[in-house]
Design a protein around this motif. Sequence first.
Motif, PDB file in Angstrom:
ATOM      1  N   PRO A 141       0.829  -1.208   0.000  1.00 27.18           N
ATOM      2  CA  PRO A 141       0.000   0.000   0.000  1.00 27.18           C
ATOM      3  C   PRO A 141       0.866   1.262   0.000  1.00 27.18           C
ATOM      4  O   PRO A 141       1.748   1.420   0.852  1.00 27.18           O
ATOM      5  N   GLY A 142       0.653   2.110  -0.991  1.00 25.17           N
ATOM      6  CA  GLY A 142       1.420   3.344  -1.094  1.00 25.17           C
ATOM      7  C   GLY A 142       2.684   3.240  -1.915  1.00 25.17           C
ATOM      8  O   GLY A 142       3.377   4.246  -2.114  1.00 25.17           O
ATOM      9  N   ILE A 143       3.009   2.055  -2.410  1.00 28.09           N
ATOM     10  CA  ILE A 143       4.210   1.870  -3.229  1.00 28.09           C
ATOM     11  C   ILE A 143       3.827   1.088  -4.481  1.00 28.09           C
ATOM     12  O   ILE A 143       3.386  -0.060  -4.395  1.00 28.09           O
ATOM     13  N   GLU A 144       4.016   1.712  -5.645  1.00 26.88           N
ATOM     14  CA  GLU A 144       3.679   1.083  -6.918  1.00 26.88           C
ATOM     15  C   GLU A 144       4.914   1.003  -7.814  1.00 26.88           C
ATOM     16  O   GLU A 144       5.699   1.953  -7.885  1.00 26.88           O
ATOM     17  N   LEU A 145       5.060  -0.120  -8.477  1.00 27.81           N
ATOM     18  CA  LEU A 145       6.134  -0.320  -9.445  1.00 27.81           C
ATOM     19  C   LEU A 145       5.580  -0.008 -10.826  1.00 27.81           C
ATOM     20  O   LEU A 145       4.517  -0.505 -11.206  1.00 27.81           O
ATOM     21  N   ILE A 146       6.322   0.807 -11.588  1.00 28.77           N
ATOM     22  CA  ILE A 146       5.861   1.262 -12.897  1.00 28.77           C
ATOM     23  C   ILE A 146       6.865   0.790 -13.942  1.00 28.77           C
ATOM     24  O   ILE A 146       8.023   1.234 -13.965  1.00 28.77           O
ATOM     25  N   GLU A 147       6.440  -0.128 -14.795  1.00 31.12           N
ATOM     26  CA  GLU A 147       7.319  -0.607 -15.861  1.00 31.12           C
ATOM     27  C   GLU A 147       7.678   0.557 -16.768  1.00 31.12           C
ATOM     28  O   GLU A 147       6.811   1.324 -17.187  1.00 31.12           O
ATOM     29  N   SER A 148       8.970   0.725 -17.052  1.00 31.31           N
ATOM     30  CA  SER A 148       9.446   1.883 -17.817  1.00 31.31           C
ATOM     31  C   SER A 148      10.697   1.511 -18.610  1.00 31.31           C
ATOM     32  O   SER A 148      11.764   2.092 -18.446  1.00 31.31           O
ATOM     33  N   GLY A 149      10.545   0.497 -19.463  1.00 33.89           N
ATOM     34  CA  GLY A 149      11.674  -0.026 -20.220  1.00 33.89           C
ATOM     35  C   GLY A 149      12.178   0.935 -21.281  1.00 33.89           C
ATOM     36  O   GLY A 149      11.560   1.940 -21.612  1.00 33.89           O
ATOM     37  N   GLY A 150      13.332   0.572 -21.827  1.00 35.77           N
ATOM     38  CA  GLY A 150      13.953   1.361 -22.882  1.00 35.77           C
ATOM     39  C   GLY A 150      15.414   1.595 -22.566  1.00 35.77           C
ATOM     40  O   GLY A 150      16.297   1.319 -23.377  1.00 35.77           O
ATOM     41  N   HIS A 151      15.683   2.120 -21.387  1.00 36.55           N
ATOM     42  CA  HIS A 151      17.077   2.210 -20.939  1.00 36.55           C
ATOM     43  C   HIS A 151      17.685   0.812 -20.964  1.00 36.55           C
ATOM     44  O   HIS A 151      18.794   0.603 -21.476  1.00 36.55           O
ATOM     45  N   VAL A 152      16.953  -0.116 -20.423  1.00 33.88           N
ATOM     46  CA  VAL A 152      17.192  -1.558 -20.561  1.00 33.88           C
ATOM     47  C   VAL A 152      15.820  -2.214 -20.632  1.00 33.88           C
ATOM     48  O   VAL A 152      14.826  -1.623 -20.196  1.00 33.88           O
ATOM     49  N   PRO A 153      15.726  -3.431 -21.145  1.00 32.18           N
ATOM     50  CA  PRO A 153      14.442  -4.129 -21.111  1.00 32.18           C
ATOM     51  C   PRO A 153      13.959  -4.299 -19.670  1.00 32.18           C
ATOM     52  O   PRO A 153      14.725  -4.703 -18.793  1.00 32.18           O
ATOM     53  N   GLY A 154      12.705  -3.959 -19.416  1.00 33.84           N
ATOM     54  CA  GLY A 154      12.118  -4.209 -18.111  1.00 33.84           C
ATOM     55  C   GLY A 154      12.594  -3.304 -16.990  1.00 33.84           C
ATOM     56  O   GLY A 154      12.427  -3.646 -15.815  1.00 33.84           O
ATOM     57  N   HIS A 155      13.157  -2.162 -17.315  1.00 32.23           N
ATOM     58  CA  HIS A 155      13.450  -1.181 -16.270  1.00 32.23           C
ATOM     59  C   HIS A 155      12.147  -0.838 -15.549  1.00 32.23           C
ATOM     60  O   HIS A 155      11.063  -0.847 -16.147  1.00 32.23           O
ATOM     61  N   GLN A 156      12.221  -0.548 -14.245  1.00 29.07           N
ATOM     62  CA  GLN A 156      11.024  -0.121 -13.521  1.00 29.07           C
ATOM     63  C   GLN A 156      11.317   1.098 -12.658  1.00 29.07           C
ATOM     64  O   GLN A 156      12.419   1.263 -12.124  1.00 29.07           O
ATOM     65  N   SER A 157      10.316   1.975 -12.577  1.00 28.43           N
ATOM     66  CA  SER A 157      10.346   3.140 -11.709  1.00 28.43           C
ATOM     67  C   SER A 157       9.420   2.868 -10.528  1.00 28.43           C
ATOM     68  O   SER A 157       8.734   1.840 -10.487  1.00 28.43           O
ATOM     69  N   VAL A 158       9.402   3.777  -9.554  1.00 31.17           N
ATOM     70  CA  VAL A 158       8.646   3.540  -8.319  1.00 31.17           C
ATOM     71  C   VAL A 158       7.859   4.788  -7.962  1.00 31.17           C
ATOM     72  O   VAL A 158       8.426   5.879  -7.873  1.00 31.17           O
TER      73      VAL A 158
END
Length: 236
Positions: A141-158
Motif C-alpha cells: 500500500p502506497g508503493i507502486e512499481l511502474i514498468e518503464s523499459g527502454g534504458h534496458v528491457p524491463g526497467h522499472q520506476s517507483v
Amino acid sequence: MRLQLLFSGRIRPLGAPVPAYLIQTGDATVLVDTGPPRDRAGAHRADPDERVVLEPGEDVPALLGRLGVAPDDVDVVVCTHLDPDHAGNHDVFAGAEFVVQRSHHAWAVSAAGARRAAARAAWDRPGVRWTLVDGDTELLPGIELIESGGHVPGHQSVLVRLPETGPVLLAADAIPMKAALDPENRPIFPFDMDEAQVRASTKKLVDLARAEGAMIICGHEPANLTELRAAPAFYG
C-alpha cells in the motif's frame, strides 16, 4: 511512511549523484537499488576509466548503517534494473526479497556481456528470493512499481504515495535528468538501449506524474544534490 534519499557516489563525467532510496512504511523496510559496489570505493583514484567516484563510507550499506538500518532490517529490495551502479551490493541483503520485472531478469541472465557481468556476482547468487513481476504492480500500500523499459528491457520506476509530501515518482534511469523530461525532444544517452521505448516510457511517467500531481526525482540529475533532501533528512 517516509522516504530517504541515499546519494552513493557521483558519476565522474557529470558530477551527478548515484541514488538509492529507503522507504519505511511502518510495516516494512524497502530499499530501492543498492548502489555501486562497495569494494570499488576509492578505485577512481587509480583508474581514470572508473565511471563512478565512490569514496569510502559512501556505499549504500554504510549509509544505511549511519541511519541505524542493518542489512537484516531490509525486508524488500526493489531493483529498478541490474546495472552495476544500481545493483552493486545486492549480496549484502541476503535475507531480503528482491523484486524485479520478469522481462528484465530474463534479459539480465540471458547472456554474457560487460554491462551485465560488472555486478553479476552481487545479484546472481544461489538462494536469492526473487519476486518477478509483470508490468505495473502494487508492491505494498502506497508503493507502486511502474514498468518503464527502454534504458534496458524491463526497467522499472517507483511511485511512492507519502502522507504529507504527496506522491513522489522515482524515475531512476528512465528519466535520468531534467533535460530528459520532454518525451519527443529528450536526449538519448549512451547506455539507453531502445530509443522508441525510452520515449514511450518518458511519456508514460510524465503523464502519470501530471495526473497524480507527483514530484519526479530524476535518477542522475546533478541538481538533486542541492535541491533535494538527502538522508538523514526525509520526505514524509
